[in-house]
Design an enzyme around this catalytic site. Structure first.
Site, mmCIF file in Angstrom:
data_model
loop_
_atom_site.group_PDB
_atom_site.id
_atom_site.type_symbol
_atom_site.label_atom_id
_atom_site.label_comp_id
_atom_site.label_asym_id
_atom_site.label_seq_id
_atom_site.Cartn_x
_atom_site.Cartn_y
_atom_site.Cartn_z
ATOM 1 N N ASP A 55 46.979 22.488 41.848
ATOM 2 C CA ASP A 55 46.182 22.747 43.044
ATOM 3 C C ASP A 55 45.026 21.735 43.050
ATOM 4 O OD1 ASP A 55 45.300 23.885 45.392
ATOM 5 O OD2 ASP A 55 45.036 25.901 44.598
ATOM 6 N N HIS A 64 41.703 27.692 41.312
ATOM 7 C CA HIS A 64 40.405 28.225 41.742
ATOM 8 C C HIS A 64 40.438 29.745 41.759
ATOM 9 C CE1 HIS A 64 42.408 29.119 45.507
ATOM 10 N NE2 HIS A 64 42.951 27.923 45.398
ATOM 11 N N HIS A 73 48.883 22.378 46.707
ATOM 12 C CA HIS A 73 47.699 22.535 47.569
ATOM 13 C C HIS A 73 48.044 22.287 49.037
ATOM 14 C CE1 HIS A 73 43.620 22.273 49.084
ATOM 15 N NE2 HIS A 73 43.937 21.124 49.646
ATOM 16 N N GLU A 83 45.275 33.595 43.835
ATOM 17 C CA GLU A 83 46.396 32.689 43.559
ATOM 18 C C GLU A 83 46.724 32.675 42.065
ATOM 19 O OE1 GLU A 83 45.801 28.872 45.545
ATOM 20 O OE2 GLU A 83 44.765 29.919 47.148
ATOM 21 N N HIS A 110 39.184 31.210 47.234
ATOM 22 C CA HIS A 110 39.924 31.787 48.355
ATOM 23 C C HIS A 110 41.277 32.252 47.822
ATOM 24 C CE1 HIS A 110 41.553 27.719 48.163
ATOM 25 N NE2 HIS A 110 42.625 28.186 48.768
ATOM 26 N N GLU A 143 41.396 22.456 44.412
ATOM 27 C CA GLU A 143 39.996 22.884 44.435
ATOM 28 C C GLU A 143 39.385 22.946 43.039
ATOM 29 O OE1 GLU A 143 42.498 24.282 46.051
ATOM 30 O OE2 GLU A 143 41.930 24.663 48.132
HETATM 31 ZN ZN LIG Z 1 44.389 24.528 47.091
#
Ligand SMILES: [Zn+2]
Length: 275
Positions: free
Chosen positions: A8, A105, A61, A135, A117, A10
Site C-alpha cells: 500500500d 496504514h 493502493h 485494512e 482510513h 500511505e
Molecule cells: Zn492505500
C-alpha cells in the site's frame, strides 16, 4: 517457496499527505517512486533469506497501478490493476508460504495515525463478529483463512501497533512516527529501506513461529457508511440490510472470504454519486 508482498502507499516512509498518494495530484510521482523502492527493499530481504523463493508483489493502493513496473526488482512478478477477487492480496493462494504487508496504514477512526482510513473515505467502520477491522485486520483475516501467516507489516507506529494486536509474534517496521492524520516524523527513505530489507529477511527466516490468524464462520458483518445514498445502494445487494434508520448496513457471510469480497463491493458502491 512462494511469498506475497502486498504494498500500500500511505504507510511508506516520507509520505504524509493525499497529494503524494493520488494520481491527479502534484507529488504523486514522487510517492510512486518511494513506494516502488520500499517494495524492492522487501523483495531483496525475502530473497536474502530464501534465494529460491518465488516473490509476488500485489500493488494494493487505490487504482492498484502505482508501482513503477520498470523500476521494480525484476526477480518479482507484479500484479497490477483492478477489480480483482482478492483485492489487495491478489496472488495469494493456498500454496503461499508467507505474506508481508508493506506501506500499510491504520483503520478508519484510529488516531492519531497517518492517512488512516478503511478502503475509502466513505467507510466509517467495518465490524466483523463485533470487532472493528481496518485494512490491516481484514487482510490478516483473509490471509489466515487460507492458513497462511502474515509475517511482517510496515507503516507508521499506529499501524504497527494495530497489527501487533492481531499478530503479536510477527515483525513490524515503523518507518515513521505519527504526529497526526497528515503529519509524521519520518525515517529517511534510505534508512527505512535498509531496515525493511533486514526485517523482511528476519521475518521470512522465522515464519514458522508466526501462526495464521483464523476467524471461524459464519460471520456477522456491519459496515458504517458516510452517507444515506450509499446505504440505499448497499441495500440493493441481496442479503445486505439496513440496521435501524441510520448509516449502518449488515450482512451474514459464510466465511472470511465471502465477507472480504462483499466489503470490497460495498466500497465500490459507496463511490457512486447520485445519478
Ligand atoms: Zn492505500
Amino acid at each position: 517457496m512462494k511469498v506475497l508482498v502486498s504494498v500500500d502507499m500511505e504507510g511508506v516512509s516520507g509520505i504524509v499527505h493525499p497529494a503524494e498518494t493520488s494520481p491527479d495530484r502534484y507529488d504523486y510521482e514522487r510517492g510512486r517512486a518511494l513506494m516502488t523502492a520500499e517494495a524492492n527493499a522487501v523483495i531483496a530481504g525475502v530473497l536474502d533469506a530464501e534465494p529460491e523463493a518465488v516473490v509476488w508483489v500485489a500493488d494494493a493502493h487505490g487504482t492498484f497501478r502505482n508501482i513503477l513496473p520498470e523500476d521494480l526488482d525484476r526477480r518479482a512478478r507484479l500484479v497490477r490493476g483492478r477489480p480483482r477477487p482478492l483485492g489487495m492480496l491478489a496472488g495469494l493462494d493456498e500454496h503461499t508460504d508467507a505474506v508481508l504487508l508493506v506501506g500499510y496504514h491504520a483503520r478508519a477512526g484510529a488516531g492519531p495515525a497517518v492517512l488512516a482510513h478503511t478502503m475509502s473515505d466513505a467507510i466509517l467502520d467495518v465490524r466483523v463478529a463485533g470487532r472493528s477491522l481496518g485494512e490491516i485486520g481484514l487482510n490478516v483475516a483473509m490471509v489466515g483463512h487460507l492458513d497462511v501467516p502474515v509475517v511482517l507489516l510496515s507503516g507508521d507506529d499506529t499501524a504497527c501497533a494495530e497489527f501487533r494486536e492481531l499478530v503479536p509474534s510477527a515483525v513490524t517496521v515503523a518507518v515513521k512516527q505519527t504526529v497526526g492524520q497528515a503529519a509524521a516524523v519520518a525515517v529517511h527513505p534510505e534508512e527505512a529501506r535498509e531496515r525493511l530489507r533486514l526485517a523482511a529477511a528476519d521475518a521470512i527466516a522465522r515464519r514458522a513461529s508466526v501462526p495464521p490468524v483464523t476467524m471461524a464462520g459464519p460471520l456477522h458483518v456491519e459496515v458504517d457508511l458516510y452517507g444515506p445514498y450509499m446505504v440505499d445502494l448497499a441495500t440493493l445487494v441481496p442479503g445486505v440490510t439496513r440496521v435501524g434508520g441510520g448509516r449502518t448496513v449488515a450482512f451474514h457471510a459464510v466465511d472470511v472470504a465471502e465477507a472480504y469480497r462483499l466489503v470490497q463491493l460495498l466500497v465500490q458502491l459507496a463511490s457512486i454519486k447520485p445519478a
